[in-house]
Design an enzyme around this catalytic site. Structure first.
Site, mmCIF file in Angstrom:
data_model
loop_
_atom_site.group_PDB
_atom_site.id
_atom_site.type_symbol
_atom_site.label_atom_id
_atom_site.label_comp_id
_atom_site.label_asym_id
_atom_site.label_seq_id
_atom_site.Cartn_x
_atom_site.Cartn_y
_atom_site.Cartn_z
ATOM 1 N N GLY A 13 0.573 1.171 -7.700
ATOM 2 C CA GLY A 13 1.872 1.304 -7.025
ATOM 3 C C GLY A 13 3.073 1.524 -7.923
ATOM 4 N N ALA A 95 5.099 4.956 5.518
ATOM 5 C CA ALA A 95 5.135 5.393 6.922
ATOM 6 C C ALA A 95 5.914 6.705 6.924
ATOM 7 C CB ALA A 95 5.830 4.356 7.795
ATOM 8 N N TYR A 157 13.199 -0.987 10.292
ATOM 9 C CA TYR A 157 11.922 -1.227 9.603
ATOM 10 C C TYR A 157 10.749 -0.882 10.537
ATOM 11 C CZ TYR A 157 9.083 -3.107 5.822
ATOM 12 O OH TYR A 157 8.196 -3.233 4.785
ATOM 13 N N LYS A 164 3.216 -4.507 8.049
ATOM 14 C CA LYS A 164 3.307 -5.653 7.114
ATOM 15 C C LYS A 164 2.739 -6.922 7.762
ATOM 16 C CE LYS A 164 5.322 -3.900 3.377
ATOM 17 N NZ LYS A 164 4.520 -3.604 2.174
ATOM 18 N N ALA A 197 11.125 3.470 -2.546
ATOM 19 C CA ALA A 197 10.755 3.191 -1.155
ATOM 20 C C ALA A 197 11.952 2.689 -0.337
ATOM 21 C CB ALA A 197 9.620 2.168 -1.100
HETATM 22 P P1 NAD Z 1 8.034 2.341 -4.858
HETATM 23 O O1 NAD Z 1 8.356 3.600 -4.138
HETATM 24 O O2 NAD Z 1 8.403 2.256 -6.268
HETATM 25 O O3 NAD Z 1 6.488 1.972 -4.693
HETATM 26 C C1 NAD Z 1 5.709 2.386 -3.600
HETATM 27 C C2 NAD Z 1 4.423 2.935 -4.173
HETATM 28 O O4 NAD Z 1 3.525 3.280 -3.133
HETATM 29 C C3 NAD Z 1 4.642 4.212 -5.023
HETATM 30 O O5 NAD Z 1 4.176 4.004 -6.320
HETATM 31 C C4 NAD Z 1 3.797 5.255 -4.307
HETATM 32 O O6 NAD Z 1 3.189 6.157 -5.211
HETATM 33 C C5 NAD Z 1 2.780 4.358 -3.619
HETATM 34 N N1 NAD Z 1 2.068 5.032 -2.538
HETATM 35 C C6 NAD Z 1 2.521 5.468 -1.341
HETATM 36 N N2 NAD Z 1 1.557 6.097 -0.658
HETATM 37 C C7 NAD Z 1 0.439 6.048 -1.421
HETATM 38 C C8 NAD Z 1 -0.885 6.550 -1.308
HETATM 39 N N3 NAD Z 1 -1.284 7.247 -0.220
HETATM 40 N N4 NAD Z 1 -1.774 6.304 -2.303
HETATM 41 C C9 NAD Z 1 -1.405 5.630 -3.415
HETATM 42 N N5 NAD Z 1 -0.153 5.146 -3.595
HETATM 43 C C10 NAD Z 1 0.759 5.368 -2.619
HETATM 44 O O7 NAD Z 1 8.762 1.193 -3.995
HETATM 45 P P2 NAD Z 1 8.648 -0.398 -4.065
HETATM 46 O O8 NAD Z 1 9.850 -0.898 -3.368
HETATM 47 O O9 NAD Z 1 8.352 -0.839 -5.429
HETATM 48 O O10 NAD Z 1 7.404 -0.692 -3.099
HETATM 49 C C11 NAD Z 1 6.278 -1.419 -3.509
HETATM 50 C C12 NAD Z 1 5.872 -2.413 -2.437
HETATM 51 O O11 NAD Z 1 6.887 -3.398 -2.298
HETATM 52 C C13 NAD Z 1 5.662 -1.809 -1.058
HETATM 53 O O12 NAD Z 1 4.540 -2.425 -0.449
HETATM 54 C C14 NAD Z 1 6.916 -2.228 -0.329
HETATM 55 O O13 NAD Z 1 6.710 -2.324 1.055
HETATM 56 C C15 NAD Z 1 7.126 -3.596 -0.936
HETATM 57 N N6 NAD Z 1 8.478 -4.157 -0.759
HETATM 58 C C16 NAD Z 1 9.574 -3.456 -1.142
HETATM 59 C C17 NAD Z 1 10.844 -4.019 -0.974
HETATM 60 C C18 NAD Z 1 12.089 -3.256 -1.361
HETATM 61 O O14 NAD Z 1 13.158 -3.585 -0.862
HETATM 62 N N7 NAD Z 1 12.007 -2.292 -2.254
HETATM 63 C C19 NAD Z 1 10.971 -5.305 -0.427
HETATM 64 C C20 NAD Z 1 9.820 -6.001 -0.051
HETATM 65 C C21 NAD Z 1 8.574 -5.412 -0.226
HETATM 66 C C1 IMJ Z 2 12.507 0.441 4.794
HETATM 67 C C2 IMJ Z 2 12.864 0.977 6.042
HETATM 68 C C3 IMJ Z 2 13.832 0.387 6.833
HETATM 69 C C4 IMJ Z 2 14.468 -0.755 6.412
HETATM 70 C C5 IMJ Z 2 14.120 -1.279 5.175
HETATM 71 C C6 IMJ Z 2 13.146 -0.682 4.359
HETATM 72 N N1 IMJ Z 2 14.583 -2.378 4.487
HETATM 73 C C7 IMJ Z 2 13.930 -2.499 3.308
HETATM 74 C C8 IMJ Z 2 13.035 -1.442 3.176
HETATM 75 C C9 IMJ Z 2 15.606 -3.265 4.996
HETATM 76 C C10 IMJ Z 2 14.155 -3.588 2.331
HETATM 77 C C11 IMJ Z 2 12.122 -1.184 2.002
HETATM 78 N N2 IMJ Z 2 10.789 -1.792 2.263
HETATM 79 C C12 IMJ Z 2 10.719 -3.221 2.332
HETATM 80 C C13 IMJ Z 2 9.638 -1.027 2.477
HETATM 81 O O1 IMJ Z 2 8.596 -1.625 2.680
HETATM 82 C C14 IMJ Z 2 9.689 0.444 2.484
HETATM 83 C C15 IMJ Z 2 8.609 1.161 2.872
HETATM 84 C C16 IMJ Z 2 8.621 2.597 3.050
HETATM 85 C C17 IMJ Z 2 9.647 3.433 2.648
HETATM 86 C C18 IMJ Z 2 9.569 4.805 2.898
HETATM 87 C C19 IMJ Z 2 10.675 5.756 2.534
HETATM 88 C C20 IMJ Z 2 10.205 7.174 2.392
HETATM 89 C C21 IMJ Z 2 9.145 7.561 3.377
HETATM 90 N N3 IMJ Z 2 8.291 6.651 3.853
HETATM 91 C C22 IMJ Z 2 8.421 5.300 3.559
HETATM 92 N N4 IMJ Z 2 7.427 4.461 3.931
HETATM 93 C C23 IMJ Z 2 7.512 3.144 3.686
HETATM 94 O O2 IMJ Z 2 9.016 8.757 3.710
#
Ligand code: NAD
Ligand code: IMJ
Length: 258
Positions: A13, A95, A157, A164, A197
């Protein structure tokens, strides 16, 4: 002495240096773990290779988690370097963009629902099953990343929240499956962080500002802080913790009204 001396971790990831998975990799490296990385596709390959080199890792393997053969071949590859694996980090969610805005019921589609669940939840079970043989008999630990949208309806979300919730249930069922073999399975539910993301998400600034205003710690969290907790949960210090969702959110989940 590091928390993770003599441990080997596979990190799934990392997209760039803002990824939560990268914060986890840096913390695990600091704590003495040897690391391997997967990258989603050729576009991300050279970036992940460069980041891997920064933490003394030369093991980078392609893995689109939608593809069962790629999931299998990750561990065939890994066996060329390592005879066992201690830690699996799953930090993947997806998504289709149009699903993550507006009213849930108006926008959710069968295709979007299935895609969100396949990539964001099923993939953890698939990777966990593929990893289990290499992780047998060595106090292994698996970790995934969740968000509070799993347990509260959050604006925009939408179907990701439903996926999730599935991922968090997956953590409990995987913990029950793998516990008898000594492997632990946990999740971190992180507060909002500006990553790829989280970019282009409607209202992201409002989410970050809100946490800053109302969370007990009155600030947002960093990928380093998530990485530190990840290192603990995957270390032998957490040997009695499994099937658990740990919030790393400045206490946001604990409050009702600020
Ligand atoms: P990020 O975009 O850096 O990481 C998301 C990763 O998912 C990327 O490396 C992407 O290559 C990978 N990915 C997506 N589709 C894939 C596929 N088909 N095969 C392999 N890899 C795939 O963003 P992030 O915020 O570091 O997200 C990492 C995790 O943290 C996610 O599960 C996200 O839901 C969770 N998360 C994020 C936040 C936030 O606010 N950023 C908060 C809570 C949880
Ligand atoms: C994502 C969407 C809506 C509200 C959101 C988020 N909030 C946070 C996130 C409040 C913190 C980031 N998050 C927790 C995620 O898990 C994001 C997942 C994600 C993001 C994208 C963006 C680009 C895309 N598809 C995605 N699928 C999952 O095309």
């Amino acid at each position: 002495m590091g928390l993770l001396d003599n441990k080997r971790a596979l990190i799934v990831g990392v997209a760039n240096n803002r990824s939560i998975a990268w914060g986890i990799a840096q913390a695990m490296h600091r704590e003495g773990a040897a690391l391997a990385f997967t990258y989603q596709n050729e576009k991300l390959r050279s970036r992940v290779e460069k980041l891997a080199a920064e933490v003394n890792s030369e093991i980078t393997v392609p893995c689109d988690v939608a593809d069962d053969r790629q999931i299998q071949s990750v561990f065939e590859h890994l066996r060329d370097y390592w005879d066992g694996l201690d830690i699996l980090v799953h930090s993947v969610a997806y998504a289709p963009k149009g699903q993550l805005e507006g009213e849930y019921l108006k926008n959710v589609t069968r295709e979007g629902f299935l895609m969100a669940h396949e990539i964001s939840s099923y993939s953890f079970a698939a990777l966990g099953d593929a990893a289990r043989t290499m992780m047998q008999g060595r106090h292994g630990a698996m970790l995934t990343l969740s968000y509070i949208g799993a347990v509260r309806a959050m604006p925009n979300y939408n179907v990701m929240g439903v996926a999730k919730a599935s991922l968090e249930a997956n953590v409990r069922y995987m913990a029950a499956s793998l516990g008898p073999t000594g492997i632990r399975v946990n999740a971190i539910s992180a507060g909002p962080i500006r990553t790829l993301a989280a970019s282009g998400i409607t209202g992201m600034r409002d989410f970050l500002n809100h946490v800053e205003r109302v969370s007990p710690l009155r600030r947002n969290v960093t990928i380093t802080e998530v990485g530190n907790v990840a290192s603990f949960l995957c270390s032998d210090h957490a040997s009695a913790i499994t099937g658990e969702i740990t919030y790393v959110d400045g206490g946001f989940n604990a409050i009702g009204m600020a």
